[in-house]
Design a protein around this motif. Structure first.
Motif, PDB file in Angstrom:
ATOM      1  N   SER A 404     -33.854 -12.381  -7.708  1.00 40.39           N
ATOM      2  CA  SER A 404     -34.256 -11.881  -6.385  1.00 40.39           C
ATOM      3  C   SER A 404     -35.758 -11.933  -6.196  1.00 40.39           C
ATOM      4  O   SER A 404     -36.250 -11.823  -5.066  1.00 40.39           O
ATOM      5  CB  SER A 404     -33.764 -10.441  -6.196  1.00 40.39           C
ATOM      6  N   GLN A 405     -36.512 -12.112  -7.297  1.00 44.08           N
ATOM      7  CA  GLN A 405     -37.973 -12.190  -7.213  1.00 44.08           C
ATOM      8  C   GLN A 405     -38.463 -13.600  -6.904  1.00 44.08           C
ATOM      9  O   GLN A 405     -39.661 -13.809  -6.709  1.00 44.08           O
ATOM     10  CB  GLN A 405     -38.587 -11.706  -8.527  1.00 44.08           C
ATOM     11  N   ASN A 406     -37.541 -14.573  -6.870  1.00 37.40           N
ATOM     12  CA  ASN A 406     -37.890 -15.966  -6.608  1.00 37.40           C
ATOM     13  C   ASN A 406     -37.849 -16.191  -5.086  1.00 37.40           C
ATOM     14  O   ASN A 406     -36.798 -16.472  -4.508  1.00 37.40           O
ATOM     15  CB  ASN A 406     -36.911 -16.894  -7.331  1.00 37.40           C
ATOM     16  N   ALA A 407     -39.009 -16.060  -4.450  1.00 38.67           N
ATOM     17  CA  ALA A 407     -39.069 -16.149  -2.989  1.00 38.67           C
ATOM     18  C   ALA A 407     -38.620 -17.515  -2.482  1.00 38.67           C
ATOM     19  O   ALA A 407     -37.971 -17.620  -1.435  1.00 38.67           O
ATOM     20  CB  ALA A 407     -40.486 -15.845  -2.501  1.00 38.67           C
ATOM     21  N   LEU A 408     -38.967 -18.570  -3.207  1.00 40.13           N
ATOM     22  CA  LEU A 408     -38.576 -19.920  -2.798  1.00 40.13           C
ATOM     23  C   LEU A 408     -37.062 -20.042  -2.748  1.00 40.13           C
ATOM     24  O   LEU A 408     -36.490 -20.509  -1.747  1.00 40.13           O
ATOM     25  CB  LEU A 408     -39.165 -20.954  -3.764  1.00 40.13           C
ATOM     26  N   LEU A 409     -36.385 -19.612  -3.801  1.00 40.21           N
ATOM     27  CA  LEU A 409     -34.929 -19.731  -3.861  1.00 40.21           C
ATOM     28  C   LEU A 409     -34.264 -18.826  -2.825  1.00 40.21           C
ATOM     29  O   LEU A 409     -33.269 -19.218  -2.200  1.00 40.21           O
ATOM     30  CB  LEU A 409     -34.441 -19.399  -5.275  1.00 40.21           C
ATOM     31  N   CYS A 410     -34.809 -17.635  -2.615  1.00 37.26           N
ATOM     32  CA  CYS A 410     -34.241 -16.733  -1.602  1.00 37.26           C
ATOM     33  C   CYS A 410     -34.331 -17.346  -0.206  1.00 37.26           C
ATOM     34  O   CYS A 410     -33.372 -17.281   0.578  1.00 37.26           O
ATOM     35  CB  CYS A 410     -34.957 -15.385  -1.634  1.00 37.26           C
TER      36      CYS A 410
END
Length: 489
Positions: A404-410
């Motif tokens: 959930s900390q991966n802004a790109l993937l979110c």
């Protein structure tokens, strides 16, 4: 000082996290962290279960040193891996790790005796070659016969602390041995693996008490006065408890860690033939619910790439490098068995791209971008299936866990799924573990109150879908890659 302590152990690390609740807010602090890894010996992969137990003891010693004199304890780990005990409680074998290749051909062999359709109708559990059912089918029969008890990994750690044997139900369901209709061990499946029901302990529900820690452990190691509470011992089950639900919109969760688990919480199982074809599972959850979900390879791929690169780049830096790399240039089918336990994840990704006629990623950023783009597309496919099977369109996706900390993937996920993504908390597994302890201790009233408390303490980050240029072409390319690789295989 009194605290609640979550013992949360994953495939690469474990930690002890303490918390209390005050005025609707959770006060969370990490007490101790330790490494965990599979070890290879004589051609097989194992867990060092004695090491894990001693690390738990060290963590409890740290808690006592920090002034925690009394506490409740809950334990969660991964699923499916088991420990065999003799009548005296001694271990009969080293603990096989689920990525061991001894089960590679086992599902096909087992289903020659009992069809996939029958097993799925009975259990509702998706076929994964590392499921306990297949592991036990592959296990040496004489050793199985000598086993007085079969416990999963967290059950065994509870046993070492309390002296009591039990099989916690959320994790027990992943064994593919429980019948969804009777909610008990299935006699036909036990016979198939040549086991008896009395070789398993009684099923325990989250929230039950196992009583105090063994007095000899307290005196020998100078530990706090601990009361053991049964929590959802499967880390995904605890993570789902920790989803910060607010409002009445229809929601799904994506527990994003070593594995990505995409699904919904249901009151009834959905073990239809269509769900079988899509490889969805019905794992048991809190309060008699079912976690209707799909296993996706998850952050394992980027973890392995980072390990091979010497861990010179942190996960945040890998995501930053990926954001600078061309989007959707190279894609791989994340859920293919070739990525389960390859000798080199980097070479497996490169070979897959070469086989499908795509540019071969070379830099750390290109490798990371390939993984994140492919994961987002895999989530897209799974969400299409989930909406169709569940019969209720999802309005918001909650991504919890480390991913959930991966802004790109979110953001990629929000754009492809065209729905709102609520990201966080990253500590959902520990929070779910702690929440069940607090409910059992009457510090929180129920599951709804626990989720509201988590949302208030750790407000999620919202990602709203943005228009993705060339989205239709990207999806067409993605499905062509799958077709190309399936034809070649």
């Amino acid at each position: 000082m009194f605290m609640h302590i979550a013992i949360d152990i994953g495939a690469s690390s474990g930690r002890l996290v303490a918390a209390n609740v005050d005025a609707g807010q959770l006060d969370l602090q990490e007490i101790y962290r330790f490494k965990n890894e599979m070890t290879e010996r004589n051609g097989h992969l194992y867990w060092d279960i004695d090491y894990l137990f001693m690390e738990v003891i060290k963590g409890l010693q740290k808690a006592k040193q920090q002034g925690i004199d009394a506490c409740t304890i809950g334990i969660d780990t991964w699923a499916v891996d088991y420990v065999l005990l003799d009548e005296s409680g001694a271990r009969l074998q080293d603990v096989f790790a689920y990525r061991d290749d001894r089960t590679e051909q086992v599902p096909d062999r087992l289903h020659q005796q009992l069809s996939r359709e029958v097993v799925y109708t009975k259990t509702g559990i998706q076929e994964q070659r590392f499921n306990t059912l297949y592991q036990l089918f592959a296990h040496e029969s004489d050793e199985l016969f000598r086993a007085s008890s079969i416990l999963l990994v967290p059950d065994y750690l509870y046993y070492r602390l309390s002296g009591q044997r039990m099989n916690e139900c959320t994790n027990a369901s992943t064994m593919q041995l429980l019948n969804v209709a009777s909610r008990d061990f299935d006699e036909d499946l036990l016979e198939l693996v040549q086991l008896r029901k009395d070789q398993f302990a009684s099923l325990k529900e989250p929230g039950e008490s196992l009583g105090p820690i063994l007095p000899e452990l307290i005196s020998t190691f100078n530990l706090p006065d601990c009361q053991l509470i049964v929590v959802p011992t499967h880390d995904t089950a605890s993570a789902v408890v920790g989803v910060p639900i607010q409002g009445d919109r229809s929601w799904a969760y994506l527990s994003s860690g070593t594995w990505s688990l995409l699904g919904v919480e249901r009151e009834q199982p959905l073990n239809t033939m269509e769900a079988l074809q899509c490889n969805y599972t019905n794992e048991w959850g809190m309060n008699g619910t079912y976690r209707f979900l799909k296993n996706i390879m998850g952050m394992w791929m980027i973890q392995e790439v980072r390990r091979e690169l010497g861990e010179a780049h942190g996960f945040g830096e890998m995501a930053k490098l990926a954001s600078y790399s061309p989007a959707f240039r190279s894609l791989v089918p994340c859920n293919h068995d070739r990525f389960l336990s390859p000798k080199s994840m980097i070479m497996e990704i490169k070979n897959c791209c070469q086989e499908s006629g795509q540019p071969v990623p070379g830099t750390p950023g290109e490798l990371a971008r390939c993984i994140f783009d492919s994961l987002a597309l895999t989530y897209y496919d799974a969400m299409l299936e989930l909406n169709r099977l569940h019969g209720q369109p999802i309005e918001v996706l909650h991504i919890v866990g480390g991913g959930s900390q991966n802004a790109l993937l979110c953001q990629l996920t929000a754009d492809l799924l065209e729905i709102e993504v609520q990201a966080g908390p990253s500590e959902s597994t520990a929070l779910g573990n702690l929440a069940v302890q607090m409910i059992a201790a009457s510090r929180l009233s129920d599951l709804g109150a626990a989720r509201r408390c988590i949302a208030q303490t750790f407000p999620p980050t919202a990602y709203f879908p943005q228009q993705m240029e060339g989205r239709d072409q990207i999806l067409l390319h993605w499905h062509q890659i799958h077709l190309s690789l399936s034809i070649k295989s």
